[in-house]
Every structure is written in structure tokens, then in C-alpha cells.
Design a protein around this motif. Structure first.
Motif, PDB file in Angstrom:
ATOM      1  N   MET A   1       0.850  -1.197   0.000  1.00  0.00           N
ATOM      2  CA  MET A   1       0.000   0.000   0.000  1.00  0.00           C
ATOM      3  C   MET A   1       0.886   1.247   0.000  1.00  0.00           C
ATOM      4  N   LEU A   2       0.726   2.074  -1.028  1.00  0.00           N
ATOM      5  CA  LEU A   2       1.620   3.206  -1.218  1.00  0.00           C
ATOM      6  C   LEU A   2       1.139   4.475  -0.538  1.00  0.00           C
ATOM      7  N   TYR A   3      -0.091   4.467  -0.073  1.00  0.00           N
ATOM      8  CA  TYR A   3      -0.642   5.655   0.561  1.00  0.00           C
ATOM      9  C   TYR A   3      -1.114   5.326   1.970  1.00  0.00           C
ATOM     10  N   LYS A   4      -1.014   6.292   2.839  1.00  0.00           N
ATOM     11  CA  LYS A   4      -1.478   6.098   4.205  1.00  0.00           C
ATOM     12  C   LYS A   4      -3.002   6.168   4.246  1.00  0.00           C
ATOM     13  N   GLN A   5      -3.620   5.190   4.893  1.00  0.00           N
ATOM     14  CA  GLN A   5      -5.061   5.160   5.027  1.00  0.00           C
ATOM     15  C   GLN A   5      -5.493   5.824   6.339  1.00  0.00           C
ATOM     16  N   PRO A   6      -6.630   6.486   6.339  1.00  0.00           N
ATOM     17  CA  PRO A   6      -7.100   7.103   7.586  1.00  0.00           C
ATOM     18  C   PRO A   6      -7.588   6.041   8.562  1.00  0.00           C
ATOM     19  N   ARG A   7      -7.454   6.325   9.848  1.00  0.00           N
ATOM     20  CA  ARG A   7      -8.073   5.474  10.853  1.00  0.00           C
ATOM     21  C   ARG A   7      -9.585   5.644  10.765  1.00  0.00           C
ATOM     22  N   PRO A   8     -10.358   4.670  11.230  1.00  0.00           N
ATOM     23  CA  PRO A   8     -11.825   4.769  11.114  1.00  0.00           C
ATOM     24  C   PRO A   8     -12.395   6.068  11.668  1.00  0.00           C
ATOM     25  N   ASP A   9     -11.838   6.562  12.750  1.00  0.00           N
ATOM     26  CA  ASP A   9     -12.351   7.805  13.349  1.00  0.00           C
ATOM     27  C   ASP A   9     -11.934   9.055  12.586  1.00  0.00           C
ATOM     28  N   ASP A  10     -11.032   8.891  11.609  1.00  0.00           N
ATOM     29  CA  ASP A  10     -10.521  10.054  10.872  1.00  0.00           C
ATOM     30  C   ASP A  10     -11.085  10.151   9.456  1.00  0.00           C
ATOM     31  N   VAL A  11     -11.990   9.243   9.080  1.00  0.00           N
ATOM     32  CA  VAL A  11     -12.526   9.263   7.705  1.00  0.00           C
ATOM     33  C   VAL A  11     -13.411  10.483   7.487  1.00  0.00           C
ATOM     34  N   LEU A  12     -14.335  10.741   8.406  1.00  0.00           N
ATOM     35  CA  LEU A  12     -15.242  11.880   8.264  1.00  0.00           C
ATOM     36  C   LEU A  12     -14.606  13.140   8.822  1.00  0.00           C
ATOM     37  N   VAL A  13     -14.675  14.214   8.047  1.00  0.00           N
ATOM     38  CA  VAL A  13     -14.146  15.506   8.484  1.00  0.00           C
ATOM     39  C   VAL A  13     -15.218  16.574   8.265  1.00  0.00           C
ATOM     40  N   ALA A  14     -15.137  17.648   9.031  1.00  0.00           N
ATOM     41  CA  ALA A  14     -16.081  18.763   8.892  1.00  0.00           C
ATOM     42  C   ALA A  14     -15.357  20.060   9.192  1.00  0.00           C
ATOM     43  N   HIS A  15     -15.646  21.076   8.388  1.00  0.00           N
ATOM     44  CA  HIS A  15     -15.072  22.403   8.636  1.00  0.00           C
ATOM     45  C   HIS A  15     -15.888  23.433   7.873  1.00  0.00           C
ATOM     46  N   GLY A  16     -15.566  24.695   8.056  1.00  0.00           N
ATOM     47  CA  GLY A  16     -16.341  25.770   7.434  1.00  0.00           C
ATOM     48  C   GLY A  16     -17.531  26.144   8.299  1.00  0.00           C
ATOM     49  N   ARG A  17     -18.347  27.038   7.780  1.00  0.00           N
ATOM     50  CA  ARG A  17     -19.476  27.560   8.558  1.00  0.00           C
ATOM     51  C   ARG A  17     -20.698  27.747   7.664  1.00  0.00           C
TER      52      ARG A  17
END
Length: 247
Positions: A1-17
Motif C-alpha cells: 500500500m503506497l498511501y497512508k489510510q485514515p483510521r476509522p475515526d478520521d474518515v469523516l471531516v467537517a469544517h467551514g461555517r
């Protein structure tokens, strides 16, 4: 695997307003693959479109600090599903849905992995409050590409599962990588089975691979008031725009 995979808790992200409590019943949506914001004209093009669109479905979103700054200058709350982290800069890459209203619920489905790089494709689901109507279910997909038909079918089936038992208005859009006749037929039959109607673009200036469009927008419980494709040099995909109204 050539790319780092996110941990399960890091898949969803939110930002902005968010800038309004709910999406208006008449709203404009844009579907656009950003090509990881590699092109010099991407930021200017995005700034122009964000002035007109209430809802934004983006694929190949690489959230570098600079890109994130451009995203947060727009009037959107952003939800995202991270597929992997880039080797250079360790920036999260995946799909993102921006809306002038904050979603009520966010979830994701992880698709099959692309061969060689082993990168999973992501499908993001957001439930958006809609003025004077039931909430709008928005599904943003970047479908698997360099594989046979079975992984592609599985990818579509996982996306369709998000529609099960939902009676309100639905919007499904993204980069489906439907570059051959079998993929296109499977996409269209899956959409029909889910009660979705394909948005027609005329003239059809959508980006093509092997002569077939790869970006689509499907709706259910929404009236299409207008639809068009914007030519751009900000990405290798042309953005799709549609003016819609909840029934």
C-alpha cells in the motif's frame, strides 16, 4: 500500500461555517471533480461558482492548507470522507460536500480499492435541511475506475444502499468513471431501480473518456429548472450546474 489510510475515526471531516439554517426549496447545485486542485485556475473558478451554488459536490479534493483556506472562504459548511493521505504533505484526499446549511446527518460508504495503489473510493451521504420540505438526501460519489465490472457494480450497489427506506427528495452526483458502454448501462439501470431521474445537459459539454461522459447528476423528488455545463481550465473535468426545486 503506497498511501497512508485514515483510521476509522478520521474518515469523516467537517469544517467551514453554514450561512443559513436550511437550503431554500429552489437551489443551485454544482458537481465538480477538482483534480486535486492541480490547475492554476482552480481557485478562481471555484470562487466564481461558489457565488452561485448553494450546494457543492466535489471529488478528488486534496485538503492542503491552501485549498482548505479557499474552501473556507466560501459560504459553506463542508463535510468530507477521506480516502487516503497524500505522500507529499500528508494531506487528506477524498470527496467533499459543501452546503450553505449544516447537515443533519453525515455518513459514508467505502468502495473497493483501485488496483496497484490500493486506494479505496468513497461515497459520502449528507442529510440537508430543506425549507418547507422534508430533508434532502445528498449522495456524493467518486466511483472506482481501473477495474472490471464487478467492483464497479459493488461500488454502485453500496451507494444505492444509502437510498433504502428514504422517502424524501434525493440528489446523487459525482464522477462515476463510466467510460465504457457496460459501465454506463449499469449506472443508468441502477439509478432507474432507485427511482432516480438523470439530469440532461444540452448542449452536453461534460468531460468524456473514450467518448463517454463520466460525471452525472441524478434526482428524485426534485424538479429540474435549468441545467448546464461550464467549460473550465481549473480542472480536467468541467463542472455540472443545475437549478432544482423541491416538489
Amino acid at each position: 500500500m503506497l498511501y497512508k489510510q485514515p483510521r476509522p475515526d478520521d474518515v469523516l471531516v467537517a469544517h467551514g461555517r453554514a450561512t443559513q439554517p436550511a437550503l431554500p426549496r429552489r437551489f443551485t447545485v454544482c458537481v465538480w471533480n477538482w483534480q486535486k486542485s492541480k490547475q492554476k485556475g482552480w481557485a478562481d473558478e471555484f470562487a466564481k461558482i461558489s457565488q452561485a451554488a448553494d450546494l457543492f459536490l466535489a471529488q478528488e479534493v486534496r485538503r492542503s492548507p491552501a485549498v482548505r483556506g479557499v474552501m473556507e472562504a466560501a459560504p459553506y459548511h463542508w463535510s468530507g470522507a477521506v480516502s487516503f493521505f497524500s505522500l507529499k504533505g500528508q494531506n487528506p484526499v477524498g470527496v467533499a460536500t459543501g452546503c450553505t446549511a449544516e447537515p443533519l446527518k453525515v455518513s459514508f460508504k467505502r468502495g473497493a480499492r483501485e488496483p496497484v495503489l490500493q486506494v479505496p473510493k468513497m461515497t459520502l451521504s449528507t442529510l440537508i435541511p430543506l425549507q418547507h420540505s422534508a430533508p434532502l438526501l445528498v449522495i456524493n460519489i467518486h466511483a472506482i475506475n481501473f477495474t472490471g465490472l464487478k467492483p464497479f457494480e459493488s461500488n454502485l450497489r453500496r451507494a444505492a444502499e444509502l437510498l433504502l427506506d428514504f422517502d424524501g427528495p434525493v440528489l446523487l452526483g459525482g464522477d462515476f468513471n463510466s467510460w465504457n458502454a457496460r459501465r454506463r448501462r449499469l449506472l443508468q439501470s441502477t439509478a432507474r431501480a432507485a427511482g432516480l431521474t438523470e439530469v440532461v445537459f444540452d448542449p452536453d459539454r461534460r468531460t468524456r473518456c473514450l467518448g463517454r461522459p463520466v460525471d452525472y447528476l441524478f434526482v428524485r423528488g426534485l424538479k429540474v429548472l435549468a441545467a448546464g455545463v461550464r467549460a473550465t481550465e481549473g480542472s480536467d473535468h468541467n463542472p455540472l450546474l443545475a437549478r432544482l426545486e423541491a416538489r
